[in-house]
Design a protein around this motif. Structure first.
Motif, PDB file in Angstrom:
ATOM      1  N   GLU A 323       0.469  -1.092   0.303  1.00 41.41           N
ATOM      2  CA  GLU A 323       0.052  -0.087  -0.231  1.00 41.41           C
ATOM      3  C   GLU A 323       1.205   0.869   0.081  1.00 41.41           C
ATOM      4  OE1 GLU A 323      -2.996   0.381   2.667  1.00 41.41           O
ATOM      5  OE2 GLU A 323      -4.447  -1.151   2.277  1.00 41.41           O
ATOM      6  N   GLY A 324       0.980   2.047  -0.878  1.00 42.03           N
ATOM      7  CA  GLY A 324       1.898   3.051  -1.289  1.00 42.03           C
ATOM      8  C   GLY A 324       2.843   3.245  -1.873  1.00 42.03           C
ATOM      9  N   VAL A 325       3.504   4.291  -1.735  1.00 37.31           N
ATOM     10  CA  VAL A 325       4.812   4.422  -2.598  1.00 37.31           C
ATOM     11  C   VAL A 325       6.144   3.475  -1.410  1.00 37.31           C
ATOM     12  CG1 VAL A 325       6.252   6.346  -4.234  1.00 37.31           C
ATOM     13  CG2 VAL A 325       4.063   6.681  -3.565  1.00 37.31           C
ATOM     14  N   ARG A 326       6.190   3.479  -2.605  1.00 36.02           N
ATOM     15  CA  ARG A 326       7.915   2.502  -1.452  1.00 36.02           C
ATOM     16  C   ARG A 326       8.722   3.661  -1.838  1.00 36.02           C
ATOM     17  NH1 ARG A 326      11.509  -1.764  -3.425  1.00 36.02           N
ATOM     18  NH2 ARG A 326      12.156  -3.502  -1.945  1.00 36.02           N
ATOM     19  N   PHE A 345       8.530  12.220   8.291  1.00 30.26           N
ATOM     20  CA  PHE A 345       7.473  12.034   7.759  1.00 30.26           C
ATOM     21  C   PHE A 345       5.708  12.302   8.231  1.00 30.26           C
ATOM     22  CE2 PHE A 345       9.540   7.814   6.049  1.00 30.26           C
ATOM     23  CZ  PHE A 345      10.029   8.142   4.962  1.00 30.26           C
ATOM     24  N   ARG A 346       6.424  12.309   8.963  1.00 25.80           N
ATOM     25  CA  ARG A 346       5.008  12.632  10.273  1.00 25.80           C
ATOM     26  C   ARG A 346       4.631  13.899   9.687  1.00 25.80           C
ATOM     27  NH1 ARG A 346       6.332  12.464  15.317  1.00 25.80           N
ATOM     28  NH2 ARG A 346       6.486  14.270  15.429  1.00 25.80           N
ATOM     29  N   GLU A 347       5.577  14.742   9.855  1.00 16.01           N
ATOM     30  CA  GLU A 347       5.042  16.466   9.951  1.00 16.01           C
ATOM     31  C   GLU A 347       4.925  16.432   9.064  1.00 16.01           C
ATOM     32  OE1 GLU A 347       9.340  18.220  10.895  1.00 16.01           O
ATOM     33  OE2 GLU A 347       9.157  17.214  13.753  1.00 16.01           O
ATOM     34  N   ASN A 348       5.369  15.756   7.587  1.00 16.93           N
ATOM     35  CA  ASN A 348       4.823  16.657   5.938  1.00 16.93           C
ATOM     36  C   ASN A 348       3.508  15.669   5.632  1.00 16.93           C
ATOM     37  OD1 ASN A 348       7.591  18.228   4.892  1.00 16.93           O
ATOM     38  ND2 ASN A 348       7.885  17.024   6.372  1.00 16.93           N
ATOM     39  N   GLY A 349       2.499  15.098   6.824  1.00 17.43           N
ATOM     40  CA  GLY A 349       1.704  13.935   6.784  1.00 17.43           C
ATOM     41  C   GLY A 349       1.854  13.025   5.453  1.00 17.43           C
ATOM     42  N   TYR A 369       6.255   1.870   2.986  1.00 16.48           N
ATOM     43  CA  TYR A 369       5.508   2.080   2.516  1.00 16.48           C
ATOM     44  C   TYR A 369       4.896   3.277   2.782  1.00 16.48           C
ATOM     45  CZ  TYR A 369       6.286  -2.452  -0.457  1.00 16.48           C
ATOM     46  OH  TYR A 369       7.572  -3.322  -0.947  1.00 16.48           O
ATOM     47  N   VAL A 370       4.579   4.143   2.158  1.00 15.00           N
ATOM     48  CA  VAL A 370       3.916   5.226   2.627  1.00 15.00           C
ATOM     49  C   VAL A 370       2.395   6.100   2.083  1.00 15.00           C
ATOM     50  CG1 VAL A 370       6.188   6.085   3.925  1.00 15.00           C
ATOM     51  CG2 VAL A 370       5.283   6.692   1.363  1.00 15.00           C
ATOM     52  N   THR A 371       1.768   6.560   2.338  1.00 16.07           N
ATOM     53  CA  THR A 371       0.340   6.806   1.854  1.00 16.07           C
ATOM     54  C   THR A 371       0.289   8.190   2.623  1.00 16.07           C
ATOM     55  OG1 THR A 371      -1.525   6.616   3.958  1.00 16.07           O
ATOM     56  CG2 THR A 371      -0.861   4.568   1.858  1.00 16.07           C
ATOM     57  N   LEU A 382       4.698  16.046  -2.868  1.00 14.10           N
ATOM     58  CA  LEU A 382       4.347  15.548  -1.631  1.00 14.10           C
ATOM     59  C   LEU A 382       6.121  14.686  -1.434  1.00 14.10           C
ATOM     60  CD1 LEU A 382       3.900  15.371   1.427  1.00 14.10           C
ATOM     61  CD2 LEU A 382       2.554  13.793   1.247  1.00 14.10           C
ATOM     62  N   ILE A 383       5.840  13.756  -2.250  1.00 13.38           N
ATOM     63  CA  ILE A 383       6.947  12.488  -1.901  1.00 13.38           C
ATOM     64  C   ILE A 383       9.037  13.103  -2.111  1.00 13.38           C
ATOM     65  CG2 ILE A 383       7.982  10.826  -3.193  1.00 13.38           C
ATOM     66  CD1 ILE A 383       5.572   9.669  -1.294  1.00 13.38           C
ATOM     67  N   GLU A 384       9.132  14.300  -3.423  1.00 17.48           N
ATOM     68  CA  GLU A 384       9.772  15.242  -3.760  1.00 17.48           C
ATOM     69  C   GLU A 384      10.093  15.850  -2.831  1.00 17.48           C
ATOM     70  OE1 GLU A 384      12.131  14.359  -6.271  1.00 17.48           O
ATOM     71  OE2 GLU A 384      10.536  13.118  -6.274  1.00 17.48           O
TER      72      GLU A 384
END
Length: 442
Positions: A323-326, A345-349, A369-371, A382-384
């Motif tokens: 689930e999500g981007v690897r 990660f947390r601070e940027n959602g 793995y992030v969503t 957001l990822i970049e």
């Protein structure tokens, strides 16, 4: 003396008879390497063989499991992750030697580390808070895996002291670690979903098998709420073949690495024995059929038990479904690295749904793995942005979610219908076979 020598030779004979025999053939099939395993029947032997293959990151494209009395013959069609046959002789030798030592009951051990087992309620930012606590308590995370499913979380974390590099053995310090982490995991004050933490320095269970066990013990297969219900990505059917006293389990889902391990692991830990099985993959789909009985030889005996098997196998497949981007982080290891990265990660959602942490030669290699915070696919922008904050040279995108990962209702219904038809077709074939209207090929 003669009698003792006779007994020694007899013991050697028994060991030779019961030790699995492995034959690897690269000439029979043009698209895969064939691994044949002959072994005496024993609970968990099939799981051990599958575990060895999947731990090498091999794909099992097809498999045929057959039992004849007290003997098993298993055939696996395997490739590497790129779909190529196995030509590395060191890998082939490792497969032979590893499977042949299954008889001796050898286990995986993690020496010099303290193991943490954790289960609790999943929430946004939980991983960040856990790693922050461990960093504050001067604990160095060497290896870890974390899974989330149905609003629950399970994790295995291997620690050492951040200063000495030794395992953490002091009982007062262990109690402090347990207390702090339990407070984090019980952040929602949900008494019914109270966190569980266990600390050990003697770990012998395979880490991914243990994660399945932790999730199973936490009853993650039960639907907690509508919030955590998802479109079914797996179809499981269970029928009884009364004439042969088998329960026949069919699993149809998207193919992925370690799928067979996850299913066989769950059946084994639920104390079912696999007598026959056929595994087929085509394109991105997989169909698995198992003929099972309880360890005592009886088939599934009630509707409640049938439904439980279906739920548990659905959960087994879903737990590791990507689930999500690897994202992959490769960074020189340092104290507090994981706390720093997961805080970003947390601070940027970004929400972490699954992670694999490993450290070798002072280099950390971590998979996340992030969503987004709502559980949807995280946007590239957001990822970049997160990559820039952590370091473009350290954090890379390894895999984006498949475009068709979440099927529409029409596609989903087609997949379920196809799986049910396959299952019904198999049942019809078995009935014809039972009544002697068709005969098996010799």
């Amino acid at each position: 003396m003669a009698m003792k020598g006779y007994l020694d030779e007899y013991e050697k004979l028994v060991i030779r008879m019961n030790t699995p025999r492995v034959v690897i053939d690269n000439g029979v099939c043009s698209s895969a390497t064939i691994v044949k395993v002959d072994s005496s029947r024993g609970h968990g032997i099939l799981l051990e063989a599958v575990q060895i293959l999947t731990d090498l990151n091999l794909s099992i494209k097809k498999a045929y499991i057959s039992s004849d009395g007290s003997w098993n013959m298993d055939v696996f069609h395997v490739t590497d992750l790129n779909g190529n046959k196995l030509n590395d002789q060191s890998v082939l030798r490792y497969i032979e030697q590893s499977i042949e030592t299954v008889y001796y009951g050898e286990n995986i051990e993690v020496n010099g580390l303290t193991a943490l087992e954790l289960t609790g309620t999943d929430r946004i930012g939980l991983l960040s808070e856990m790693f922050a606590v461990l960093s504050d308590l001067n604990c160095d995370v060497v290896d870890a895996k974390l899974w989330t499913h149905n609003g629950r979380v399970a994790s295995m974390i291997y620690l050492r002291d951040g200063s000495s590099g030794s395992p953490i053995l002091d009982s007062l310090r262990i109690s402090k670690i347990e207390g702090r982490l339990k407070n984090v995991l019980n952040g929602d004050n949900d008494v019914k979903s109270a966190a569980k933490i266990c600390v050990s320095v003697d770990v012998t269970t395979h880490i991914e098998r243990r994660l399945h066990q932790l999730m199973f013990e936490d009853r993650d297969y039960e639907k907690r709420s509508k919030k955590h219900e998802r479109s079914p990505m797996v179809v499981v059917t269970v029928q009884n073949w009364a004439e042969r006293s088998y329960s026949v389990v069919n699993v149809h889902c998207r193919d992925r690495t370690k799928l067979l391990f996850d299913v066989v692991c769950t059946l084994t830990d639920m104390e079912y024995a696999v007598f026959h099985a056929t595994i087929n993959t085509s394109s991105d789909q997989a169909h698995l059929e198992f003929y099972i009985r309880h360890k005592d030889g009886s088939p599934i005996s009630s509707e409640a038990e049938r439904q439980r098997v279906i739920q548990c196998l659905e959960a087994a497949v879903e737990r590791r479904a990507s689930e999500g981007v690897r994202l992959e982080l490769k960074h020189p290891d340092k104290q507090g690295l994981l706390a720093e990265v997961t805080r970003t990660f947390r601070e940027n959602g970004l929400n972490v749904t699954r992670t694999e942490i490993s450290t070798s030669c002072d280099m950390a290699t971590n998979i996340f793995y992030v969503t987004d915070a709502n559980g949807n696919e995280a946007g590239l922008k957001l990822i970049e942005s997160v990559r820039e904050k952590i370091g473009l040279e350290w954090l890379s995108v390894k895999e984006m979610p498949a475009v068709n990962h979440k099927k529409g209702d029409g596609e989903e219904q087609q997949q379920q219908t196809k799986a049910v038809l396959v299952s019904l077709g198999s049942l019809v074939w078995r009935n014809l076979f039972s009544f002697g209207l068709i005969k098996s090929c010799s």
